[in-house]
Scaffold this active site. Sequence first.
Site, PDB file in Angstrom:
ATOM      1  N   LYS B 255      10.924  60.013  29.100  1.00 24.39           N
ATOM      2  CA  LYS B 255      11.975  59.009  29.202  1.00 24.39           C
ATOM      3  C   LYS B 255      11.380  57.676  29.644  1.00 24.39           C
ATOM      4  O   LYS B 255      10.377  57.643  30.386  1.00 24.39           O
ATOM      5  CB  LYS B 255      13.035  59.433  30.237  1.00 24.39           C
ATOM      6  CG  LYS B 255      13.825  60.692  29.856  1.00 24.39           C
ATOM      7  CD  LYS B 255      14.765  60.452  28.685  1.00 24.39           C
ATOM      8  CE  LYS B 255      15.602  61.671  28.347  1.00 24.39           C
ATOM      9  NZ  LYS B 255      16.844  61.781  29.102  1.00 24.39           N
ATOM     10  N   ASP B 386      14.656  71.815  43.951  1.00 27.52           N
ATOM     11  CA  ASP B 386      15.468  71.018  43.033  1.00 27.52           C
ATOM     12  C   ASP B 386      16.448  71.921  42.280  1.00 27.52           C
ATOM     13  O   ASP B 386      16.047  72.928  41.687  1.00 27.52           O
ATOM     14  CB  ASP B 386      14.514  70.332  42.045  1.00 27.52           C
ATOM     15  CG  ASP B 386      15.206  69.303  41.186  1.00 27.52           C
ATOM     16  OD1 ASP B 386      15.488  68.200  41.705  1.00 27.52           O
ATOM     17  OD2 ASP B 386      15.463  69.593  40.000  1.00 27.52           O
ATOM     18  N   ASN B 387      17.714  71.579  42.309  1.00 29.87           N
ATOM     19  CA  ASN B 387      18.740  72.305  41.552  1.00 29.87           C
ATOM     20  C   ASN B 387      18.613  73.829  41.615  1.00 29.87           C
ATOM     21  O   ASN B 387      18.536  74.503  40.582  1.00 29.87           O
ATOM     22  CB  ASN B 387      18.677  71.900  40.070  1.00 29.87           C
ATOM     23  CG  ASN B 387      19.331  70.547  39.840  1.00 29.87           C
ATOM     24  OD1 ASN B 387      20.225  70.150  40.583  1.00 29.87           O
ATOM     25  ND2 ASN B 387      18.895  69.855  38.815  1.00 29.87           N
ATOM     26  N   GLU B 415      18.628  71.725  47.222  1.00 30.54           N
ATOM     27  CA  GLU B 415      19.206  70.495  46.670  1.00 30.54           C
ATOM     28  C   GLU B 415      20.256  70.881  45.633  1.00 30.54           C
ATOM     29  O   GLU B 415      20.016  70.861  44.436  1.00 30.54           O
ATOM     30  CB  GLU B 415      18.123  69.615  46.034  1.00 30.54           C
ATOM     31  CG  GLU B 415      18.634  68.250  45.603  1.00 30.54           C
ATOM     32  CD  GLU B 415      18.878  68.111  44.101  1.00 30.54           C
ATOM     33  OE1 GLU B 415      19.393  67.063  43.693  1.00 30.54           O
ATOM     34  OE2 GLU B 415      18.542  69.053  43.335  1.00 30.54           O
ATOM     35  N   LYS B 528      12.894  56.911  39.562  1.00 30.52           N
ATOM     36  CA  LYS B 528      12.758  58.155  38.805  1.00 30.52           C
ATOM     37  C   LYS B 528      12.007  57.908  37.508  1.00 30.52           C
ATOM     38  O   LYS B 528      11.349  58.803  36.982  1.00 30.52           O
ATOM     39  CB  LYS B 528      14.143  58.732  38.468  1.00 30.52           C
ATOM     40  CG  LYS B 528      14.784  59.492  39.604  1.00 30.52           C
ATOM     41  CD  LYS B 528      16.095  60.142  39.163  1.00 30.52           C
ATOM     42  CE  LYS B 528      15.860  61.329  38.264  1.00 30.52           C
ATOM     43  NZ  LYS B 528      17.112  62.060  37.952  1.00 30.52           N
ATOM     44  N   TYR B 529      12.157  56.684  36.965  1.00 31.88           N
ATOM     45  CA  TYR B 529      11.597  56.420  35.635  1.00 31.88           C
ATOM     46  C   TYR B 529      10.531  55.340  35.623  1.00 31.88           C
ATOM     47  O   TYR B 529       9.952  55.054  34.591  1.00 31.88           O
ATOM     48  CB  TYR B 529      12.717  56.028  34.661  1.00 31.88           C
ATOM     49  CG  TYR B 529      13.844  57.037  34.655  1.00 31.88           C
ATOM     50  CD1 TYR B 529      13.671  58.279  34.039  1.00 31.88           C
ATOM     51  CD2 TYR B 529      15.048  56.772  35.289  1.00 31.88           C
ATOM     52  CE1 TYR B 529      14.690  59.219  34.078  1.00 31.88           C
ATOM     53  CE2 TYR B 529      16.068  57.696  35.314  1.00 31.88           C
ATOM     54  CZ  TYR B 529      15.877  58.925  34.704  1.00 31.88           C
ATOM     55  OH  TYR B 529      16.875  59.850  34.732  1.00 31.88           O
TER      56      TYR B 529
END
Lengths: 668, 668
Positions: B255, B386-387, B415, B528-529
């Site tokens: 991304k 994470d998740n 999280e 994040k990107y």
Amino acid sequence: MMVNAKLDMDDGRRRAVIERITPSIDDGRFAAKRIVGDAVVVEADCFTDGHDAIACLLLWRREGEAAWHETPMAPLGNDRWRGSFAAQSVGRYHYTVIAWVDHFLSWRHDFARRIEGEDLRVGALVGAGLIENAAQRAKGGERTRLKGWAADLRAVPDAQALRTLGLDEELAAIATRYPDRRFAATYPVEHPLVVDRERARFSSWYELFPRSASPEPGRHGTFRDCEARLPAIAKMGFDVLYFPPIHPIGRVSRKGANNALVAEAGDAGSPWAIGSAEGGHTALHAELGTLEDFRRLVASAHTHGMEIALDIAFQCAPDHPYVTAHPKWFKWRPDGTVQYAENPPKKYQDIFPFEFESEEWRGLWQELADVIRFWAGEGVRIFRIDNPHTKPFRFWEWAITELKREYPDAIFLAEAFTRPKVMHRLAKLGFSQSYTYFAWRNTKDELVEYFTELTQGAGREYLRPNLWPNTPDILTEYLQFGGRPAFIVRLVLAATLGANYGIYGPAYELLEATPRDPGGEKYLNSEKYEIRDWEREAPQGLSELIARVNQARRDNPALQSDASLRFFPVDNGSLLCCAKSDAELENLVVTVVNLDPHHVQSGWVELDLAALGIHATAPYQMHDLLSGARFLWSGPRNFVQLDPQRAPAHVFALRRKVRTERNFDYFL
Amino acid sequence: MMVNAKLDMDDGRRRAVIERITPSIDDGRFAAKRIVGDAVVVEADCFTDGHDAIACLLLWRREGEAAWHETPMAPLGNDRWRGSFAAQSVGRYHYTVIAWVDHFLSWRHDFARRIEGEDLRVGALVGAGLIENAAQRAKGGERTRLKGWAADLRAVPDAQALRTLGLDEELAAIATRYPDRRFAATYPVEHPLVVDRERARFSSWYELFPRSASPEPGRHGTFRDCEARLPAIAKMGFDVLYFPPIHPIGRVSRKGANNALVAEAGDAGSPWAIGSAEGGHTALHAELGTLEDFRRLVASAHTHGMEIALDIAFQCAPDHPYVTAHPKWFKWRPDGTVQYAENPPKKYQDIFPFEFESEEWRGLWQELADVIRFWAGEGVRIFRIDNPHTKPFRFWEWAITELKREYPDAIFLAEAFTRPKVMHRLAKLGFSQSYTYFAWRNTKDELVEYFTELTQGAGREYLRPNLWPNTPDILTEYLQFGGRPAFIVRLVLAATLGANYGIYGPAYELLEATPRDPGGEKYLNSEKYEIRDWEREAPQGLSELIARVNQARRDNPALQSDASLRFFPVDNGSLLCCAKSDAELENLVVTVVNLDPHHVQSGWVELDLAALGIHATAPYQMHDLLSGARFLWSGPRNFVQLDPQRAPAHVFALRRKVRTERNFDYFL
């Protein structure tokens, strides 16, 4: 409970989680209770990781059935699911919940949100694969249809047509019937459920000493005399006629009148001092009659819509045959005597308790269960168990469960007046009904707190209260000092707060109120120790009022269960207002009681109209089922005045529909 | 769960009953959580039938210990018993309760109530028999003393002497040490307990993207750069420095900035798109540095009183080595591609989720556990998962339990921002800490309701909240529109409502508040990107205030746990008042926050002085740990005014003792 260190468990792919099943008593250790015909509503938290859809089924079966019945559960929101099944017959059931990640449902949810052409096409191929798998599990025409559906999904090129085809509701319903349950998770505890007949939930008890049933003063009453009294008791509206023990009474250490330590010649003794040379728990006290007479009475009671309930008191007089036949069932003291019952300094020299830690406990358990089995064989199905809290809990759990397997219509009432957790344990382990602290709850605060706890606390699933304003052992101060109004107040409270209630008569309807000792709550000249001659038709007696109260109970389903009980505010601490309804809110009964037996009390009752399903402004009729009077009320607040000397209580049937001009023929 | 039909059970004589053990999570299915050094208080309902006395012991052991430790439990009334043991080391424990009918204790209670001579004599003989039995179980001198006691009880003729002898306290204490436990009942579920180190309950997290840590604009940050930043972060008072994933970032479907579908040349990609030709979850992103650099950083953090926490995100970029090495760990679509993560219409083309229903799930589980094991081997003990709610619950239960057996000091933060029951399940199955809904609880009612539930609801035994006012994914509207006061308010709330809290910086202390989309809560130009260059010493920054808040947390044990949290009324809906204390009520902290970032608000705070152990009339000092100001308060109601532009919050240390003339030397 150890989390397995090795990866050898089979459940790594069981992604669904099931938690917090209700009803659940100690995580399924004990059975919830329901009545035949009830819808058994079961809920559980069910969910999985991620976004996948899950499916949940309620699994249930009667004990003895090999396979589960399956009922779909529906989501209520917040990961809570609900399903229900009908308790179609008395007996023991089990239920649990199964849930799985349903890839077909997940796909369908996902496919509906796909927009782009290429996305739709790949989605359709994924769906086709799932549907082909479902077809493998399906049969006959449904298999063919699913196969065709999958083939179409692979073939149709047009995006819009593909969408329509993929979301076909009828085909989806077929596919849903053949889910992939390979990785389904089943809640590991099979929750037990006991389904009783209706009388376990709704019963009106009348306690009577058969030996006092004779119409001739001085003569020992008999089962024949009891038979003659059946019409009068039935007329009062009772459906359970309960006898204290009817077995031979011990002669050794027999108690005299008013619990005198030494009996005089001719003293009758306590029926709870069971057993003599004539026999024990399966024999009859000879003066009451023969087994044939007893059978006749049981049958005759049925013709009057009543059942005979027997008192099961597992203890022995010193001359009970068990004492010599099974000496190891008793605790022998170093002086060579048996340890009689005592709670120092109180002593019960006429009663030997069983020694349940005996090495011969297995034989003792069997024998005691056989006693109840014997009377069940004689047609008795209701047993009032004396002091169950002085015998091991485990024994009752075993005995009641076993006996109910043979006689699923049997009802057991626990006569335990003891600490709260002991009362609850007895109810949990299987007693159908339980005596309560009702006799000692007299003020408004006490009643509201206690009955809110009984009907809304955890016990609501397993403890069915049975309310007694008096017993042969309990003549409360409220009754001693409150006169006739007190007897009416306590009767109305028992009969409306409790779907199960009972009185000890004729002491109750004849307003017997003299205690043996000032400050005590024992009756003077108690029938426990002597035969009484009761004056039959006392002019001040309550028979007629009792009949009206019991009629109201029969006519109104609202009064036949306890779950709906709620209290409403009254701006006078002596006035108590409560209501019950049936499940559909069609039958509503509102009770208002003046707890003060001495003074006129009045106040404003404030009903929660919304909770009762009553329109906020429309008038409604309050029909007093005791006096027959009808009042027109409207709005939540209405005035009530109760004169204890005239009528200390209203038991209102609340009728929503009041006739108006619209009901008049010419209006239409 | 079936009640046994046959009398072959061994427990007919086990008369004691044990119910309702606390703490108990789903009847012992999951572990309660405590911190090393805690007294683990266990309660249970224990009782038996009849009047006999019972004895209860708390049984506990560390996992791996063969034998139970035994601690006496004491009755609290109403058949409730309590005992406790010290959690002396981190790791897994189990506990349960054993109870038995104690005939010696029953006898002693009974003997004390015996009055008459003959009665006493027989009673003494009964006691002698019980004491002789105890002597058989005793050893050495105690055996001799018990034997002597029994012999004396048989011999002494004088009633008064017999009474005194029978009730001898010292001898009774000896006999009590040798009870007859043949028929003892043990609660069948061994309840698990997880004992963590203190940081599991009290931690201050700082989240930082290492790639943005470079002091030179445009250069990729390194572990060395992070090392250089340690003093500044330590100075702010944090003890956990948490990094988003530090592994090679996928190149396929990477991304671009602001989550652009197609990356431009040089775009850094999301660190959560883990794995490329360079390696996967156990490799390091080359530009950050070597494993040697990482080890240095871990060690250096320790010298600053901090720990490095790693982000464990179990998902793969399309070019992660797993995809070719273990194709069955992924879900392949009919078009030959792997199913990337999506939540239609949202798509995460740069991320492949694992397929946990794979037939190779065992290998997958082992590999994932090994990833965490690898980093634990590198000295990391704190893992932010994470998740976790998108992987099977059963996996986490297994993995966390196994890893904590090897590394009992490991801490796992879940999280999961998802539905309440999913959040609770994750906490139950073993996560040490949990993200919460704090970010979206802004009004007084919301905060009071949510934090009352978190600290007093069932979750208090297993769910440790960790409060984050922001994360790289969450820039709340409150922060977007409230300016500097909003950042202060949310920081003070997080740090005082939660013993565990964290911020994502430098975005937080630099007041970054620009969203990517109006109405959204994503950051513009999110780290994040892309790599960000942060201005280090912003004059408006919150570094100094954060340092003061964290210093208050370190200095005040009250702020280091959540169980004591309570709220107090303020007659202004914008002012929130809460307090925490240590167990002894010696350290008290009262926080008052103006939730309105725009206006001055004032009102009367009403403390519950009795609950805080403060004398009703004596003055007490309120020392604001943020401003240093001191106020003298007295009585429950005191006035507070908070200007958001000056100071939107007080964090008061409440000091009971105010100096008076009595403290003055010459007064004495």
